[in-house]
Design an enzyme around this catalytic site. Structure first.
Site, PDB file in Angstrom:
ATOM      1  N   HIS A   1      -7.620  -4.703   9.997  1.00 17.71           N
ATOM      2  CA  HIS A   1      -7.295  -4.444   8.593  1.00 17.71           C
ATOM      3  C   HIS A   1      -6.038  -5.184   8.157  1.00 17.71           C
ATOM      4  O   HIS A   1      -5.167  -5.489   8.974  1.00 17.71           O
ATOM      5  CB  HIS A   1      -7.221  -2.939   8.276  1.00 17.71           C
ATOM      6  CG  HIS A   1      -5.989  -2.230   8.734  1.00 17.71           C
ATOM      7  ND1 HIS A   1      -5.994  -0.910   9.123  1.00 17.71           N
ATOM      8  CD2 HIS A   1      -4.686  -2.622   8.850  1.00 17.71           C
ATOM      9  CE1 HIS A   1      -4.780  -0.542   9.448  1.00 17.71           C
ATOM     10  NE2 HIS A   1      -3.957  -1.557   9.288  1.00 17.71           N
TER      11      HIS A   1
ATOM     12  N   GLU B   1      -9.834  -1.647   5.139  1.00 14.67           N
ATOM     13  CA  GLU B   1     -10.479  -1.380   6.417  1.00 14.67           C
ATOM     14  C   GLU B   1     -11.771  -2.198   6.536  1.00 14.67           C
ATOM     15  O   GLU B   1     -12.257  -2.737   5.530  1.00 14.67           O
ATOM     16  CB  GLU B   1     -10.800   0.118   6.510  1.00 14.67           C
ATOM     17  CG  GLU B   1      -9.577   1.027   6.415  1.00 14.67           C
ATOM     18  CD  GLU B   1      -8.719   1.028   7.692  1.00 14.67           C
ATOM     19  OE1 GLU B   1      -8.695   0.012   8.418  1.00 14.67           O
ATOM     20  OE2 GLU B   1      -8.060   2.048   7.934  1.00 14.67           O
TER      21      GLU B   1
ATOM     22  N   ASP C   1       0.821  -1.210   0.000  1.00 12.71           N
ATOM     23  CA  ASP C   1       0.000   0.000   0.000  1.00 12.71           C
ATOM     24  C   ASP C   1       0.857   1.263   0.000  1.00 12.71           C
ATOM     25  O   ASP C   1       2.093   1.193   0.126  1.00 12.71           O
ATOM     26  CB  ASP C   1      -0.950  -0.001   1.206  1.00 12.71           C
ATOM     27  CG  ASP C   1      -0.308  -0.545   2.480  1.00 12.71           C
ATOM     28  OD1 ASP C   1       0.928  -0.526   2.581  1.00 12.71           O
ATOM     29  OD2 ASP C   1      -1.048  -0.992   3.360  1.00 12.71           O
TER      30      ASP C   1
ATOM     31  N   ASN D   1      -7.891  -2.871  14.198  1.00  8.99           N
ATOM     32  CA  ASN D   1      -9.286  -3.058  13.772  1.00  8.99           C
ATOM     33  C   ASN D   1      -9.432  -4.207  12.775  1.00  8.99           C
ATOM     34  O   ASN D   1     -10.468  -4.349  12.140  1.00  8.99           O
ATOM     35  CB  ASN D   1      -9.836  -1.756  13.169  1.00  8.99           C
ATOM     36  CG  ASN D   1      -9.125  -1.361  11.879  1.00  8.99           C
ATOM     37  OD1 ASN D   1      -8.182  -2.030  11.450  1.00  8.99           O
ATOM     38  ND2 ASN D   1      -9.568  -0.284  11.255  1.00  8.99           N
TER      39      ASN D   1
HETATM   40  C1  F6R Z   1       1.481  -1.754   6.209  1.00  9.30           C
HETATM   41  C2  F6R Z   1       0.109  -2.241   6.229  1.00  9.30           C
HETATM   42  C3  F6R Z   1      -0.702  -2.297   7.462  1.00  9.30           C
HETATM   43  C4  F6R Z   1       0.076  -2.694   8.723  1.00  9.30           C
HETATM   44  C5  F6R Z   1      -0.830  -2.686   9.944  1.00  9.30           C
HETATM   45  C6  F6R Z   1      -0.068  -3.007  11.202  1.00  9.30           C
HETATM   46  O1  F6R Z   1       2.014  -1.819   4.899  1.00  9.30           O
HETATM   47  O2  F6R Z   1      -0.378  -2.596   5.201  1.00  9.30           O
HETATM   48  O3  F6R Z   1      -1.775  -3.191   7.287  1.00  9.30           O
HETATM   49  O4  F6R Z   1       0.623  -3.971   8.528  1.00  9.30           O
HETATM   50  O5  F6R Z   1      -1.418  -1.435  10.068  1.00  9.30           O
HETATM   51  O6  F6R Z   1       0.840  -1.974  11.461  1.00  9.30           O
HETATM   52  P1  F6R Z   1       1.947  -2.106  12.585  1.00  9.30           P
HETATM   53  O7  F6R Z   1       2.851  -3.210  12.165  1.00  9.30           O
HETATM   54  O8  F6R Z   1       2.662  -0.778  12.576  1.00  9.30           O
HETATM   55  O9  F6R Z   1       1.236  -2.403  13.850  1.00  9.30           O
END
Ligand code: F6R
Length: 255
Positions: free
Chosen positions: A136, A141, A65, A134
């Protein structure tokens, strides 16, 4: 779904690095994630590269992303982050590290081009994933289409709050993002999900033991034939199937 529980975040990183290094040695296409969770894994892969144990020279990478509106050189863009944290410290060919174009005039067209680029490359062999509090994955989301392609999405207020730690304030977190869709992610040959810390325990339980629902996008992993989830004890603390615990500290991973 194989669920491996390690006692510490370092144990998670080592187990994940074992799996990713195997793919790298075969010149695989790696799907990479940003965020805090994979940082230990990237550090371990850099260490193994420096020790001459693994090379990424024949690999290709696709990021999950990107924030809409952040230029590639912005230090919070994922284009910059993945280079800063991982690929520029190993022998990855920079021209083969791809991410959605966050500054495209037409982000919807950029999303479609990115989807096509992944398909044209032959697809992702192993996709590294983190999970949002959440539920995702990528920036899909709650409410995301379960089979959707790369698309423009709007961040959930929870994600803006979670990610504000990387910015000066929550107001600086971009609201829109480009993300591989759940359909894109599901086409990868192997999904490798990492989670650490108590804050992820509810989301991990929902992904593994809850219903398959768009309200927990990570639950789509239940519909994929090859999934490895590696969590530390804290992130796994709300899993109820105690059989998972037989994997604690086991070294032989299902490959
Ligand atoms: C990052 C991504 C997100 C993260 C998720 C967890 O490229 O796609 O889905 O993997 O938000 O983030 P952290 O690892 O910072 O808790």
């Amino acid at each position: 779904m194989d669920i491996l529980i390690r006692s510490t975040p370092d144990g998670v990183s080592l187990a994940a690095a074992d799996i990713l290094a195997d793919y790298a040695r075969r010149g695989a296409t790696l799907g990479l994630a940003t965020g805090s969770t994979p940082l230990g894994t990237y550090r371990e892969l850099i260490r193994r590269y420096q020790a001459g144990e693994v090379s990424f020279a024949d690999c290709t990478a696709f990021l999950l992303d990107e924030y809409v509106g952040l230029a590639p050189e912005h230090e919070q863009s994922y284009h910059h982050t993945i280079r800063h944290e991982f690929t520029s410290h190993v022998d990855f060919d920079d021209a083969r590290v791809f991410s959605p174009d966050g500054t495209a005039d037409n982000p919807w067209a950029a999303a479609a081009e990115y989807e096509q680029a992944i398909i044209d490359s032959g697809g992702v062999d192993i996709q590294l994933l983190g999970i949002g509090t959440n539920g995702h994955i990528g920036f899909n989301e709650p409410g995301a289409a379960l089979d959707g392609p790369t698309h423009v999405d709007t961040l959930h207020p929870q994600t803006i709050s979670d990610n504000s730690r990387f910015f000066d304030s929550a107001a600086d977190v971009p609201i829109h993002v480009l993300t591989q869709g759940l359909g894109t992610i599901k086409r990868a040959g192997h999904l490798l999900m990492l989670a650490t810390g108590e804050g992820k325990a509810t989301a991990v339980a929902a992904l593994a033991e809850g219903p398959l629902t768009t309200m927990c996008p990570a639950s789509v992993l239940q519909s994929h034939p090859r999934v490895t989830v590696i969590v530390d004890e804290a992130a796994g603390s709300k899993l109820h199937n105690i059989d998972y615990h037989r994997f604690v500290e086991a070294n032989a991973l299902p490959r």
